[in-house]
Scaffold this motif. Structure first.
Motif, PDB file in Angstrom:
ATOM      1  N   ALA A  14      57.567  39.917  34.824  1.00  0.00           N
ATOM      2  CA  ALA A  14      56.849  39.393  35.985  1.00  0.00           C
ATOM      3  C   ALA A  14      56.879  37.869  36.034  1.00  0.00           C
ATOM      4  CB  ALA A  14      55.411  39.886  35.986  1.00  0.00           C
ATOM      5  N   GLY A  15      57.202  37.229  34.891  1.00  0.00           N
ATOM      6  CA  GLY A  15      57.217  35.769  34.842  1.00  0.00           C
ATOM      7  C   GLY A  15      55.824  35.164  34.849  1.00  0.00           C
ATOM      8  N   VAL A  16      54.861  35.865  34.221  1.00  0.00           N
ATOM      9  CA  VAL A  16      53.478  35.380  34.162  1.00  0.00           C
ATOM     10  C   VAL A  16      52.999  35.471  32.723  1.00  0.00           C
ATOM     11  CG1 VAL A  16      53.022  36.111  36.537  1.00  0.00           C
ATOM     12  CG2 VAL A  16      52.504  37.665  34.640  1.00  0.00           C
ATOM     13  N   SER A  17      51.780  35.006  32.487  1.00  0.00           N
ATOM     14  CA  SER A  17      51.239  35.030  31.133  1.00  0.00           C
ATOM     15  C   SER A  17      50.750  36.422  30.758  1.00  0.00           C
ATOM     16  CB  SER A  17      50.074  34.050  31.022  1.00  0.00           C
ATOM     17  OG  SER A  17      48.970  34.498  31.774  1.00  0.00           O
ATOM     18  N   ILE A  18      50.662  36.662  29.450  1.00  0.00           N
ATOM     19  CA  ILE A  18      50.137  37.934  28.956  1.00  0.00           C
ATOM     20  C   ILE A  18      48.696  38.129  29.422  1.00  0.00           C
ATOM     21  CG2 ILE A  18      49.459  39.204  26.877  1.00  0.00           C
ATOM     22  CD1 ILE A  18      51.895  37.993  25.480  1.00  0.00           C
ATOM     23  N   ALA A  19      47.928  37.049  29.442  1.00  0.00           N
ATOM     24  CA  ALA A  19      46.529  37.125  29.877  1.00  0.00           C
ATOM     25  C   ALA A  19      46.424  37.596  31.329  1.00  0.00           C
ATOM     26  CB  ALA A  19      45.854  35.763  29.721  1.00  0.00           C
ATOM     27  N   SER A  20      47.339  37.080  32.164  1.00  0.00           N
ATOM     28  CA  SER A  20      47.332  37.490  33.568  1.00  0.00           C
ATOM     29  C   SER A  20      47.621  38.978  33.707  1.00  0.00           C
ATOM     30  CB  SER A  20      48.366  36.687  34.362  1.00  0.00           C
ATOM     31  OG  SER A  20      48.025  35.321  34.406  1.00  0.00           O
ATOM     32  N   VAL A  21      48.587  39.462  32.932  1.00  0.00           N
ATOM     33  CA  VAL A  21      48.922  40.884  32.955  1.00  0.00           C
ATOM     34  C   VAL A  21      47.717  41.724  32.533  1.00  0.00           C
ATOM     35  CG1 VAL A  21      50.357  42.700  31.948  1.00  0.00           C
ATOM     36  CG2 VAL A  21      51.365  40.491  32.546  1.00  0.00           C
ATOM     37  N   SER A  22      47.042  41.266  31.490  1.00  0.00           N
ATOM     38  CA  SER A  22      45.868  41.983  30.989  1.00  0.00           C
ATOM     39  C   SER A  22      44.779  42.082  32.043  1.00  0.00           C
ATOM     40  CB  SER A  22      45.326  41.289  29.739  1.00  0.00           C
ATOM     41  OG  SER A  22      44.162  41.941  29.268  1.00  0.00           O
ATOM     42  N   TYR A  23      44.523  40.974  32.739  1.00  0.00           N
ATOM     43  CA  TYR A  23      43.485  40.969  33.767  1.00  0.00           C
ATOM     44  C   TYR A  23      43.831  41.928  34.901  1.00  0.00           C
ATOM     45  CZ  TYR A  23      40.638  37.105  31.982  1.00  0.00           C
ATOM     46  OH  TYR A  23      39.786  36.342  31.239  1.00  0.00           O
ATOM     47  N   VAL A  24      45.093  41.917  35.321  1.00  0.00           N
ATOM     48  CA  VAL A  24      45.504  42.764  36.451  1.00  0.00           C
ATOM     49  C   VAL A  24      45.469  44.246  36.079  1.00  0.00           C
ATOM     50  CG1 VAL A  24      47.407  43.386  37.982  1.00  0.00           C
ATOM     51  CG2 VAL A  24      46.914  40.977  37.515  1.00  0.00           C
ATOM     52  N   LEU A  25      46.077  44.608  34.957  1.00  0.00           N
ATOM     53  CA  LEU A  25      46.191  46.018  34.587  1.00  0.00           C
ATOM     54  C   LEU A  25      44.876  46.638  34.142  1.00  0.00           C
ATOM     55  CD1 LEU A  25      49.625  46.097  32.736  1.00  0.00           C
ATOM     56  CD2 LEU A  25      49.111  46.560  35.125  1.00  0.00           C
ATOM     57  N   ASN A  26      43.954  45.804  33.716  1.00  0.00           N
ATOM     58  CA  ASN A  26      42.642  46.318  33.309  1.00  0.00           C
ATOM     59  C   ASN A  26      41.592  46.150  34.395  1.00  0.00           C
ATOM     60  OD1 ASN A  26      42.963  47.219  30.408  1.00  0.00           O
ATOM     61  ND2 ASN A  26      43.751  45.124  30.262  1.00  0.00           N
ATOM     62  N   ASN A  27      42.063  45.744  35.589  1.00  0.00           N
ATOM     63  CA  ASN A  27      41.167  45.605  36.753  1.00  0.00           C
ATOM     64  C   ASN A  27      39.978  44.691  36.476  1.00  0.00           C
ATOM     65  OD1 ASN A  27      42.596  47.403  38.500  1.00  0.00           O
ATOM     66  ND2 ASN A  27      41.813  49.092  37.261  1.00  0.00           N
ATOM     67  N   LYS A  28      40.226  43.623  35.755  1.00  0.00           N
ATOM     68  CA  LYS A  28      39.167  42.652  35.477  1.00  0.00           C
ATOM     69  C   LYS A  28      39.187  41.564  36.550  1.00  0.00           C
ATOM     70  CE  LYS A  28      39.307  43.253  30.430  1.00  0.00           C
ATOM     71  NZ  LYS A  28      39.561  42.570  29.144  1.00  0.00           N
ATOM     72  N   ASN A  30      39.129  38.189  38.353  1.00  0.00           N
ATOM     73  CA  ASN A  30      39.377  36.823  37.911  1.00  0.00           C
ATOM     74  C   ASN A  30      39.874  36.035  39.117  1.00  0.00           C
ATOM     75  OD1 ASN A  30      40.651  34.418  36.869  1.00  0.00           O
ATOM     76  ND2 ASN A  30      40.612  35.376  34.843  1.00  0.00           N
ATOM     77  N   GLY A  31      39.093  35.055  39.517  1.00  0.00           N
ATOM     78  CA  GLY A  31      39.414  34.269  40.702  1.00  0.00           C
ATOM     79  C   GLY A  31      40.702  33.505  40.586  1.00  0.00           C
ATOM     80  N   ARG A  32      41.187  33.310  39.374  1.00  0.00           N
ATOM     81  CA  ARG A  32      42.422  32.537  39.185  1.00  0.00           C
ATOM     82  C   ARG A  32      43.684  33.369  39.383  1.00  0.00           C
ATOM     83  NH1 ARG A  32      41.374  30.256  33.326  1.00  0.00           N
ATOM     84  NH2 ARG A  32      40.710  32.441  33.132  1.00  0.00           N
ATOM     85  N   ILE A  33      43.539  34.687  39.414  1.00  0.00           N
ATOM     86  CA  ILE A  33      44.706  35.562  39.585  1.00  0.00           C
ATOM     87  C   ILE A  33      44.913  35.823  41.075  1.00  0.00           C
ATOM     88  CG2 ILE A  33      45.771  37.763  38.982  1.00  0.00           C
ATOM     89  CD1 ILE A  33      45.234  35.954  36.596  1.00  0.00           C
ATOM     90  N   GLY A  34      45.979  35.250  41.635  1.00  0.00           N
ATOM     91  CA  GLY A  34      46.241  35.375  43.059  1.00  0.00           C
ATOM     92  C   GLY A  34      46.900  36.695  43.424  1.00  0.00           C
ATOM     93  N   LYS A  35      46.987  36.936  44.721  1.00  0.00           N
ATOM     94  CA  LYS A  35      47.568  38.178  45.229  1.00  0.00           C
ATOM     95  C   LYS A  35      49.035  38.308  44.835  1.00  0.00           C
ATOM     96  CE  LYS A  35      48.402  40.735  49.516  1.00  0.00           C
ATOM     97  NZ  LYS A  35      48.265  40.719  50.995  1.00  0.00           N
ATOM     98  N   GLU A  36      49.770  37.188  44.910  1.00  0.00           N
ATOM     99  CA  GLU A  36      51.200  37.215  44.588  1.00  0.00           C
ATOM    100  C   GLU A  36      51.423  37.598  43.131  1.00  0.00           C
ATOM    101  OE1 GLU A  36      53.252  33.654  45.605  1.00  0.00           O
ATOM    102  OE2 GLU A  36      55.115  34.254  44.641  1.00  0.00           O
ATOM    103  N   THR A  37      50.605  37.011  42.239  1.00  0.00           N
ATOM    104  CA  THR A  37      50.721  37.323  40.806  1.00  0.00           C
ATOM    105  C   THR A  37      50.386  38.781  40.551  1.00  0.00           C
ATOM    106  OG1 THR A  37      50.169  35.061  40.155  1.00  0.00           O
ATOM    107  CG2 THR A  37      49.838  36.790  38.504  1.00  0.00           C
ATOM    108  N   GLU A  39      50.656  41.305  42.562  1.00  0.00           N
ATOM    109  CA  GLU A  39      51.738  42.165  43.044  1.00  0.00           C
ATOM    110  C   GLU A  39      52.935  42.145  42.098  1.00  0.00           C
ATOM    111  OE1 GLU A  39      52.460  40.703  46.952  1.00  0.00           O
ATOM    112  OE2 GLU A  39      50.784  41.820  47.864  1.00  0.00           O
ATOM    113  N   LYS A  40      53.238  40.952  41.546  1.00  0.00           N
ATOM    114  CA  LYS A  40      54.350  40.841  40.577  1.00  0.00           C
ATOM    115  C   LYS A  40      54.091  41.701  39.347  1.00  0.00           C
ATOM    116  CE  LYS A  40      56.083  36.158  41.577  1.00  0.00           C
ATOM    117  NZ  LYS A  40      56.202  34.788  41.008  1.00  0.00           N
ATOM    118  N   VAL A  41      52.860  41.643  38.855  1.00  0.00           N
ATOM    119  CA  VAL A  41      52.500  42.390  37.641  1.00  0.00           C
ATOM    120  C   VAL A  41      52.590  43.896  37.889  1.00  0.00           C
ATOM    121  CG1 VAL A  41      50.624  42.946  36.052  1.00  0.00           C
ATOM    122  CG2 VAL A  41      51.063  40.563  36.681  1.00  0.00           C
TER     123      VAL A  41
END
Length: 341
Positions: A14-28, A30-37, A39-41
């Motif tokens: 996805a070209g993003v950080s591991i932390a970002s992936v964790s937030y998205v896949l665990n439905n946590k 986080n205001g810093r995770i945008g829609k584009e990120t 969708e990539k994850v």
């Protein structure tokens, strides 16, 4: 052996950080995770067939011992009884059963399939909904074994357990004809599900066999989302017409309960004016004044067979597909006997 996809692999794709992936896949949230990120994850995870580790022991055993069960309506006594039988059988084999109810809704069904996938269920027992072929084809590509119960989708080649829908419907119709009923109404669902269409076909073929003309008014098709409304309107018109039925066959217990309520309101005498047979059992039938003729399905055999099939497929995914047909039984009571006339 295929390498298990890790959260790191998803992050790299996805070209993003591991932390970002964790937030998205665990439905946590986080205001810093945008829609584009996000969708990539999600896209990367789906392309890699990523499945999250939900328990530490999974890392060692590669097993979760979880089986998912998706029923059409857990409030329906038919499905609640089957769920109990399957749960008991699964426990005997060391599995934990997680149950979901699709409510005959395609989106909810797909959400449940996705949930079971990410919970790492080792196999699924499924009563599929209409138009869910694409979702199940995807599940097959993800190598998750599943077994159909209650109904099946002809386009999906999978283990399945059915009953003799055509034959039992034919037999019920034949019974009504032999009880001197010649204007029989089938109350069915407006559906493309094969098992229900088989019940309608059995009805039509029995009429043909006994040279009874079939017309469109012999079948009342009901929208599953408007059962009470459709039966109320349909019965009001049908039983106030000159061509009143002398028998009714309901293809499900939900249709039967709703229909019986309406017949009581209309003041129709059963079986004097109308013979009645219903599919499946429910305690609600006991509240009716006349013992009701009904069709019973072999629930215990269905549940035991379903667990056996999914266990075998989990143990050996290369086993050939099995198609099991079990026998339903007709129970004749006062509601359809002409000798009560």
């Amino acid at each position: 052996m295929v390498k298990k996809v890790s959260i790191k692999d998803v992050a790299l794709k996805a070209g993003v950080s591991i932390a970002s992936v964790s937030y998205v896949l665990n439905n946590k949230p986080n205001g810093r995770i945008g829609k584009e990120t996000t969708e990539k994850v999600i896209k990367a995870a789906e392309e890699l067939n990523y499945r999250a580790n939900t328990a530490a022991k999974n890392l060692k055993t590669k097993r979760t011992n979880i089986i998912g069960l998706i029923v059409a309506d857990i409030a329906n006594p038919y499905f609640s009884q089957i769920a109990r039988i399957i749960e008991n059988e699964a426990t005997k084999k060391g599995y934990t059963l997680i149950i979901g109810s699709s409510d005959e809704n395609k989106e909810k069904f797909e959400s449940l399939v996705s949930m079971f996938y990410h919970r790492q269920a080792e196999g699924l027992i499924i009563a599929p909904v209409e138009n869910s072929e694409a979702c199940l084809q995807k599940l097959q590509k993800q190598n998750i074994p599943f077994v159909f119960i209650d109904r099946y989708l002809p386009k999906i080649k999978a283990d399945n357990i059915q009953i003799n829908n055509y034959d039992i419907s034919y037999n019920v119709t034949q019974h009504l004809i032999k009880e001197k009923r010649s204007n029989i109404l089938l109350v069915a669902y407006d559906t493309t599900l094969d098992h229900l269409m088989q019940r309608t076909q059995g009805f039509k073929d029995a009429l043909k066999k006994y040279n009874i003309p079939y017309n469109d008014y012999n079948v009342l098709n009901i929208n599953k989302d408007h059962i009470d409304q459709d039966i109320d309107q349909g019965f009001s018109a049908i039983f106030q017409s000159k061509n009143k039925p002398d028998a009714v066959f309901f293809v499900s217990n939900k249709l039967a309960v709703s229909g019986l309520k309406k017949l009581m309101k209309l003041g129709i005498a059963i079986p004097a004016d109308l013979a009645v047979v219903a599919f499946d059992e429910t305690e609600a039938y006991e509240l009716f004044s006349v013992p009701l003729s009904y069709v019973s399905q072999p629930l215990t055999d269905i549940g035991i067979s379903a667990v056996e099939l999914i266990h075998n497929k989990i143990t050996d995914p290369l086993l050939p597909i099995k198609n099991i047909t079990l026998e339903a039984q007709m129970h004749i009571k006062a509601s359809s006997k002409s000798n009560n006339l």
